[in-house]
Design a protein around this motif. Structure first.
Motif: not given
Length: 316
Positions: A198-203, A223-225, A277-278
């Motif tokens: 899901g988002w924002p875990a995917c980045g 955007h990230h957790p 996550p990048f």
């Protein structure tokens, strides 16, 4: 000992070479019968003192060169350095040179309104050629005011998910942006694992966002957790004529840094790390949204506007 270096393609416009990364060396020493050159961990040998070497590290880098000249068991040593530019290798591109629908091998579509896509957006995304087509060497994404499927605006959202994704490199996207109050064009990327985490875990990497209500202000955001929505990490830069002229929106992405540019002007550097996550494959998204939390108030006189994309290029 005399050490001369010639950077291939060096000129006033390209002082560090033409991007081939090739440098020719000429070494001479009195009575020498053989020569050795040490570049990094590589050793080259020559009986003439002539060497040619191709540097493979992308970008502009300085390199130390160590040379020894031999006659029997006697030798002398010297050192020089060169600064040379090595162009990165193009991994993937879409030049948008074939008229008609966007290349289906590169692009799919998100369609519908999907409850405003999480931002209270008011457009309906279609896969119609009226909203996304290629002509005269550019991709046109067209935002229109029209009644369609219960909504008052149509647009397109193209994505390379399942067709192309990559990890690390440089991205150059040359584009001209739409105009009008409420328009919200974006050139951005999401992590391949969005379907599972899901988002924002995917980045999310927003290479370029612009809102018509803030003309000529370009956003670059991650955007990230812990840093999602309005709490993203990023910066802005003001560039003239974004809706009337083409500009190149770029990303330089590595395990240690993510850099954002417009027309090669750096405006934001983000410190990447293994905990973020990048560090996985990401895919592209290109779209024009209308209104919503970020796009803001829609100009009631708006009828239609287009984002033109000349190319998307990825280098590694």
């Amino acid at each position: 000992m005399i050490i001369n270096s010639e950077i291939v393609g060096k000129s006033a416009s390209f002082p560090d070479g033409d991007g081939s990364g090739t440098v020719n060396f000429s070494v001479s020493a009195t009575n020498a019968t053989s020569y050795k050159m040490l570049i990094g961990s590589e050793t080259l040998s020559s009986t003439t003192g002539k060497f040619s070497y191709n540097f493979n590290t992308p970008g502009t880098n300085s390199h130390d060169i160590f040379v020894s000249a031999y006659r029997g068991d006697k030798f002398i040593s010297g050192k020089t350095s060169v600064t040379v530019y090595k162009a990165p290798t193009q991994l993937w591109s879409d030049e948008f040179n074939t008229d008609g629908f966007p290349n289906p091998n590169n692009w799919g579509y998100d369609t519908g309104n999907n409850n405003g896509w999480g931002n209270n957006e008011v457009q309906y995304y279609t896969n119609r050629q009226e909203n996304a087509y290629v002509s005269n060497g550019t991709l046109k994404i067209v935002l229109k005011k029209e009644a369609y499927q219960g909504f008052n605006y149509t647009s397109a959202r193209l994505l390379s998910k399942g067709k192309f994704s990559f990890k690390y490199g440089r991205v150059d996207i040359r584009a001209k942006l739409p105009a009008g109050g409420g328009t919200w064009p974006a050139l951005w990327m999401l992590g391949d694992n969005i379907s599972t985490v899901g988002w924002p875990a995917c980045g999310e990497i927003d290479i370029m966002e612009h809102v018509g209500n803030q003309l000529n202000k370009i956003y670059g955001t991650l955007h990230h957790p812990g840093h999602s929505g309005g709490n993203g990490d990023g910066a802005t830069i003001n560039i003239p004529n974004v809706t009337t002229e083409f500009h190149v929106y770029s990303l330089d992405w590595s395990p240690s840094q993510i850099k954002f540019y417009v027309d090669n002007q750096l405006f934001y550097t983000f410190a990447n790390s293994a905990s973020l996550p990048f560090n996985q494959n990401f895919f592209f998204i290109m779209n024009i949204a209308m209104g919503g939390n970020f796009g803001g108030a829609v100009d009631p006189n708006f009828n239609s506007s287009t984002m033109e994309v000349d190319y998307v290029r990825v280098y590694q």
